[in-house]
Design an enzyme around this catalytic site. Sequence first.
Site, PDB file in Angstrom:
ATOM      1  CG  ASN A  46      -0.403  -0.165   2.644  1.00 30.44           C
ATOM      2  OD1 ASN A  46       0.574  -0.768   2.804  1.00 30.44           O
ATOM      3  ND2 ASN A  46      -1.094   0.477   3.625  1.00 30.44           N
ATOM      4  CD  GLU A  48      -1.694   4.895   4.409  1.00 30.99           C
ATOM      5  OE1 GLU A  48      -1.015   5.451   5.333  1.00 30.99           O
ATOM      6  OE2 GLU A  48      -2.345   3.958   4.979  1.00 30.99           O
ATOM      7  CB  CYS A  57      -5.352  -1.401  -1.238  1.00 32.97           C
ATOM      8  SG  CYS A  57      -6.700  -0.575  -0.898  1.00 32.97           S
ATOM      9  CD  GLU A  59      -5.241  -5.951  -0.969  1.00 33.83           C
ATOM     10  OE1 GLU A  59      -4.762  -4.827  -1.012  1.00 33.83           O
ATOM     11  OE2 GLU A  59      -5.954  -6.581  -0.083  1.00 33.83           O
ATOM     12  CB  CYS A  90     -10.966  -2.891   0.264  1.00 33.98           C
ATOM     13  SG  CYS A  90     -10.291  -2.030  -1.370  1.00 33.98           S
ATOM     14  CB  CYS A  93      -8.621  -4.683  -3.619  1.00 34.99           C
ATOM     15  SG  CYS A  93      -7.527  -3.130  -3.461  1.00 34.99           S
TER      16      CYS A  93
END
Length: 139
Positions: A46, A48, A57, A59, A90, A93
Amino acid sequence: MTQAIDWSALERAAIDVRARAYAPFSKYFVGASLLTKSGKIVVGCNVENSTYGATICAERSAVVNMVSQGLEELLACVVASRAPDAATPCGVCRQVLAEFAQRLPIVAIGLDEGGAVVERAMYDLETLLPHAFRLRSPR
Ligand code: THU
């Protein structure tokens, strides 16, 4: 041709890339590894952002990496994060993973503060995202 999945290599790769996650805001570090049909392991973490909303993310980061390498077919996925609140992908993803796999086993592992794997659960993308939207015909 079916190919055996080396889950321990995939777990190692997800754990290793997790160390590179850029998560100064949430401090929730995630690593993801993907096994492609060609037998290659591709990773992502990830990343940010100060705007929060521009965060990607682990993934999706791995999927972007995979496609950038000219690979498109997914066989397996591992997501490594912290216990006791280990991540499953999530919703966004899940949809992105579904673009590249009809069936996808996903192992979610949770690590303790010392880096030991203390949680492990296996899911199937079909269960996490039933009736995924796809435009392309099934592979
Ligand atoms: N995150 C992931 O990278 N993967 C998941 O499956 C869940 C959430 C990231 C996004 C954000 O950087 C942090 O974890 C907290 O939500």
